[in-house]
Enzyme design. Structure first.
Site, PDB file in Angstrom:
ATOM      1  N   ASP A 152       0.866  -1.182   0.000  1.00 52.49           N
ATOM      2  CA  ASP A 152       0.000   0.000   0.000  1.00 52.49           C
ATOM      3  C   ASP A 152       0.904   1.233   0.000  1.00 52.49           C
ATOM      4  O   ASP A 152       1.532   1.544   1.016  1.00 52.49           O
ATOM      5  CB  ASP A 152      -0.902   0.018   1.238  1.00 52.49           C
ATOM      6  N   LYS A 220      -6.929   3.373  -3.600  1.00 53.54           N
ATOM      7  CA  LYS A 220      -7.329   3.414  -2.199  1.00 53.54           C
ATOM      8  C   LYS A 220      -7.556   4.856  -1.764  1.00 53.54           C
ATOM      9  O   LYS A 220      -6.762   5.737  -2.095  1.00 53.54           O
ATOM     10  CB  LYS A 220      -6.233   2.745  -1.357  1.00 53.54           C
ATOM     11  N   LYS A 256     -10.281   0.308  -2.560  1.00 54.48           N
ATOM     12  CA  LYS A 256     -10.190   0.114  -1.115  1.00 54.48           C
ATOM     13  C   LYS A 256     -10.496   1.423  -0.394  1.00 54.48           C
ATOM     14  O   LYS A 256      -9.634   2.304  -0.328  1.00 54.48           O
ATOM     15  CB  LYS A 256      -8.804  -0.397  -0.720  1.00 54.48           C
TER      16      LYS A 256
END
Length: 320
Positions: A152, A220, A256
């Site tokens: 991430d 995300k 996400k």
């Protein structure tokens, strides 16, 4: 996952070309976006459908600990909870992943070996992203070498907000390259925009396309470390982006939302957004995740209520 960059070689040939492409995307109708998100949030599901949604949400959680006080023991405890969220009910789904800092990655990988639960690691000087590129790439290399399944990363919001889109694009490409392993078991890359710092919905749309063009496997919303994190509106906008990107390229990208999603009711609202915007193909933890920690406990209590007919208190679930 193959990089999607060649499909946009003309748009990414220079900073000016990339700026023209991103600023040529349709503008976002903020009022319409927020109204649709609010409308979808009023959908109500009951009984069997609710039970299905709760189990699906549990299976989509990246169970997360990203604190300065993290210890190997805390990470192992979180891994145990990810594998067996409710020790009183072995039918409870496992979570999708456990997300930790790179220095805790090896501990998480060892604790989750053979479980099917993925290990994700934040990287690139998370959460601010204020570091030189070689430092960011070393951060990624360390996590990938430890055996994580997912990275991430955070984008350079300063570069993005000052219009240096090519710098952001090239940094994502460089991180993507570090996710590769010789044996082909590449780590999937989630690109975090920190939507609360991007100021406008138009910027969120541009960041979504920029990330996808550079080869993100997921886009995300947030780090969970600022005041405004995932919202129904910004997640809806990103779901529209991945839907439109697949229609144009044939490449499916995950989404996400992270930060601020704490209750089962919230999670169900986001699942409705997924179903009604991107479609059923995204209703799977390979393509949709929740970045959360406290959410799991509420989902477990709601699941116990459906099975027993009575509410359990927080003492009936483990503290993260």
């Amino acid at each position: 996952m193959p990089t999607t960059a060649p499909a946009f070689s003309d748009a990414t040939a220079s900073d000016s070309a990339l700026r023209r492409f991103l600023h040529g995307l349709p503008g976002v109708d903020a009022v319409g976006l927020e109204a649709r998100a609010a409308s979808l949030g009023t959908r109500s599901i009951k009984t069997t459908a609710k039970a299905y949604a709760i189990d699906l949400a549990i299976s989509m959680i990246d169970l997360t600990t990203l604190e300065g006080a993290d210890t190997p023991g805390k990470v192992r405890a979180l891994a145990a909870k990810a594998v067996n969220p409710d020790p009183t009910d072995r039918t409870t789904p496992r979570t999708a992943a456990v997300c930790v800092y790179p220095d805790m990655a090896a501990t998480a990988v060892a604790a989750l070996a053979g479980s099917g639960v993925k290990v994700a690691s934040v990287a690139t000087a998370f959460p601010a992203g204020r570091a030189a590129l070689d430092v960011k790439l070393a951060d990624v290399r360390d996590a990938v070498a430890a055996g994580v399944d997912e990275i991430d990363m955070v984008i350079d919001r300063g570069a993005f907000l000052s219009g240096r889109y090519l710098k952001v694009y090239e940094e994502i490409l460089a991180v993507k390259a570090e996710c590769a392993r010789a044996d082909g078991t590449d780590a999937r890359l989630k690109v975090i925009f920190e939507t609360g710092e991007l100021s406008t919905y138009d910027n969120i749309r541009r960041a979504s396309w920029l990330g996808m063009m550079a080869g993100a496997d997921f886009i995300k919303t947030s780090t969970g470390k600022v005041g405004t994190n995932a919202t129904p509106a910004n997640t809806l906008l990103m779901l529209e982006a991945v839907r439109d990107f697949r229609a144009q390229t044939g490449v499916q990208i995950g989404v996400k939302p992270a930060g601020g999603i704490r209750t089962s009711k919230d999670a169900v609202k986001f699942l409705v957004l997924v179903n009604e915007t991107a479609g059923e193909d995204w209703l799977d933890n390979h393509w949709f995740r929740f970045g959360a920690s406290s959410l799991l406990n509420d989902l477990l209590m709601q699941r116990q209520k459906l099975s027993t007919g009575r509410y359990s208190g927080p003492d009936y679930v483990t503290v993260d």
